[in-house]
Design an enzyme around this catalytic site. Structure first.
Site, short mmCIF file in Angstrom:
data_model
loop_
_atom_site.label_atom_id
_atom_site.label_comp_id
_atom_site.label_asym_id
_atom_site.label_seq_id
_atom_site.Cartn_x
_atom_site.Cartn_y
_atom_site.Cartn_z
N ASN A 36 36.95 44.66 40.28
CA ASN A 36 37.33 44.04 39.13
C ASN A 36 36.08 42.87 38.88
O ASN A 36 35.38 42.33 39.52
CB ASN A 36 38.66 43.37 39.24
N GLY A 83 36.29 38.17 34.98
CA GLY A 83 35.48 37.07 34.35
C GLY A 83 36.07 35.57 34.16
O GLY A 83 35.88 34.90 33.46
N CYS A 94 31.48 31.63 42.27
CA CYS A 94 31.07 31.23 40.94
C CYS A 94 29.42 31.15 40.87
O CYS A 94 28.95 30.63 41.95
CB CYS A 94 31.62 30.39 40.18
N GLY A 140 42.00 40.38 52.42
CA GLY A 140 41.07 41.72 52.21
C GLY A 140 41.64 42.97 52.59
O GLY A 140 41.71 43.32 53.73
#
Lengths: 270, 308
Positions: B69, B72, B129, B242
């Site tokens: 993915n 954003g 980020c 995970g």
């Protein structure tokens, strides 16, 4: 370990087999796809135009030879799909979502503008149990699939146009109560602008008729994971896009708000 | 009846399951949906200072044993988030963890300060980020950056602070240590692995952002290893994340050192029933193996190494 159905989520490359000019702004794109040939009326696919975008489109044709989508050009991505020609290729995954649950009895189909797209395969599936179809558009040109529906349904097709250029002048929601007064229906299946759907469900509720509507929201993942397409607690891509009148009773945002791409709640435009 | 309730970073959880940030946490209603599905706590979509539309589609693509993915970080920004979550936080009956992100320590603390008055139980810092000062590096890839962010947030709030670690590093224990030294109350391990899929029909990466994060069963062995390694050196509690798709996966994480676990991509395969399914499987396993409390499972796999 993979998802429930083989290759449902993996992008296939499909080739356009035929295009049909439905109106000046709507085109049907026909192609071959094994998974889509098993699609049920109401489901949608994610159409990928590489380099541009990947957007949801209702399956508007489920035939023996072809399957298809009907696109109205309203922005960059839809315009790119609109411009596809025979032998053009695009990416595809799906079909996704639930489907119209067909109830036994007299069926009424209510469609506004390009909302007819997911309703057409439902009409075809009902076959000889011809439904009554109440279809509306702004003007005669935008009555989607008019010719083929007229041939198939004859006097079971009632059309309205806002400018009166064909059929009755007005909105489908003006005609619907009169129709329900004259005839009793087992279920109404509707698709179109959300305010039209809200009106339709209010009328259906008043006449105590079952109803299912196809909703539209900004869809990102199409897998029921990201939450971008949610309307209150419901995921349009996974719990929908088809919702019954009962399931929407306590959904406050229905007819009022949707989420923009950032997830912010914004009012639905009239 | 085996007890699967547990307390982590001061949060009392009726069960050790949560959703992973980014899975259905965009609105108050979506978090309520997860809570109603049986999760012991819920985690919001990462909230930032400013609104972000996110990337154009495709933002997800399924690959073998997982999902890529690159959403954003779409989010309505902290001011809209205040409005959005206020209602939920009054009515929800499980702890709600706010995931927050930023491009600098200041960004993180601005967000934390703004939402501090709301009823979020804890913060999870999304450090995967880009760092505004160092191009090409994520905050989570730099121990000093992690330290500074955690310090700044800890001085802005008295609520528990978790750090969600990135696995895209050569030494995740070093990153965990930096977070612990700065005062983090707990860690979430791990976030997604940097990955890519190329569509060979169109000759291009499928994701519009080209590179994305890999999640799902494919990364589970990596995630378990990270939890295990961190658990060896770090004292603060770990939430494992995970590739969990079954109760067996969850047990691996507890044994590796996790006190609770998050489920994200697993929801793709089993939808929201997964929470009840895992609770059922976990309690049956504990009954069979005669474990009375979840605590007994935690760090069990370290047992061999820690015999004196």
């Amino acid at each position: 370990m993979n998802s429930q159905l083989p290759n449902l989520n993996k992008h296939r490359t499909v080739k356009v087999q035929r295009t049909i000019d439905e109106t000046s702004t709507v085109k049907t794109i026909l192609f071959n796809d094994t998974l889509c040939s098993k699609a049920k009326p109401g489901q949608f696919v994610m159409v990928w135009i590489p380099g541009l975008d990947e957007i949801p489109m209702s399956v508007s044709h489920i035939g023996n030879k072809f399957v298809g989508i009907s696109v109205k050009k309203v922005g960059e991505a839809t315009e790119a799909i609109f411009k596809l020609k025979e032998n053009s290729e695009f990416g595809l995954r799906g079909p996704y979502g639930n489907s119209f649950k067909i109830l036994k009895g007299r069926i009424l189909i209510v469609g506004g503008g390009v909302g007819m797209a997911p309703l057409k395969p439902l009409i075809v599936k009902l076959g000889r149990d011809k439904p009554t179809v109440l279809m509306g558009a702004a003007t005669s040109d935008e009555l989607l699939f008019f010719k083929q529906l007229k041939e198939r349904l004859n006097e079971n097709l009632i059309v309205t146009t806002e400018d009166g250029s064909k059929g009755l002048k007005g909105l489908v929601s003006d005609i619907l109560p009169k129709l329900l007064e004259k005839k009793s229906f087992k279920c109404i299946y509707a698709c179109g602008p959300e305010l039209m759907l809200k009106r339709t469900l209010e009328i259906a509720s008043k006449f105590k008729v079952q109803a299912q509507v196809s909703l539209e929201r900004y869809i990102k993942c199409g897998l029921g994971l990201c939450g971008s397409c949610m309307i209150n607690g419901l995921r349009v891509c996974k719990d929908g896009p088809i919702f019954s009148i009962d399931s929407l009773k306590s959904v406050k945002d229905f007819g009022f708000h949707r989420l923009d791409p950032s997830g912010r709640k914004i009012p639905i435009q009239k | 009846m085996a007890k699967i309730s547990i307390e982590v970073v001061g949060l009392k959880l009726k069960n050790p399951l949560m959703n992973a940030s980014g899975i259905l946490g965009l609105t108050g209603h979506s978090l309520k949906r997860i809570a109603d599905s049986g999760a012991g706590a819920v985690v919001s979509k990462s909230i930032g200072k400013d609104a972000r539309l996110g990337n154009p589609n495709p933002t997800v693509v399924e690959v073998n044993c997982g999902l890529l993915n690159s959403m954003g970080l779409p989010n309505p920004g902290v001011d809209a988030a205040l409005e959005e979550f206020e209602e939920l936080l009054k009515t929800v009956n499980v702890p709600v963890i706010a995931s927050i992100y930023g491009f600098s320590p200041e960004d993180f603390s601005v967000v934390a300060k703004k939402i501090d008055s709301l009823n979020f139980s804890a913060y999870e810092l999304n450090v995967s980020c880009p760092h505004v000062k160092e191009l090409g590096v994520e905050i989570g890839q730099n121990a000093d950056a992690i330290f500074n962010v955690v310090r700044k947030v800890k001085s802005a709030t008295s609520k528990p602070v978790l750090v969600k670690l990135s696995p895209n590093v050569s030494n995740i224990v070093e990153m965990a240590r930096a977070a612990e030294d700065a005062g983090a109350d707990g860690l979430t391990a791990i976030n997604t692995l940097r990955a890519m899929k190329i569509d060979i029909n169109f000759g291009r990466p499928t994701l519009s952002a080209k590179i994305g994060g890999l999640s799902g069963p494919a990364i589970k062995p990596v995630a378990v290893r990270c939890v295990y390694e961190i658990s060896k050196s770090i004292k603060i509690p770990i939430i494992g994340c995970g590739g969990i798709t079954s109760w067996k996966d969850a047990v691996e994480f507890f044994m590796a050192g996790a006190s609770a676990v998050q489920i994200g991509t697993g929801i793709l395969y089993s939808d929201l029933q997964i929470f009840e399914e895992i609770i059922k499987g976990l309690t049956a396993y504990m009954k069979k193996k005669k474990f009375k409390e979840l605590k007994e499972l935690i760090r069990l796999a370290h047992r061999e190494d820690e015999k004196v």
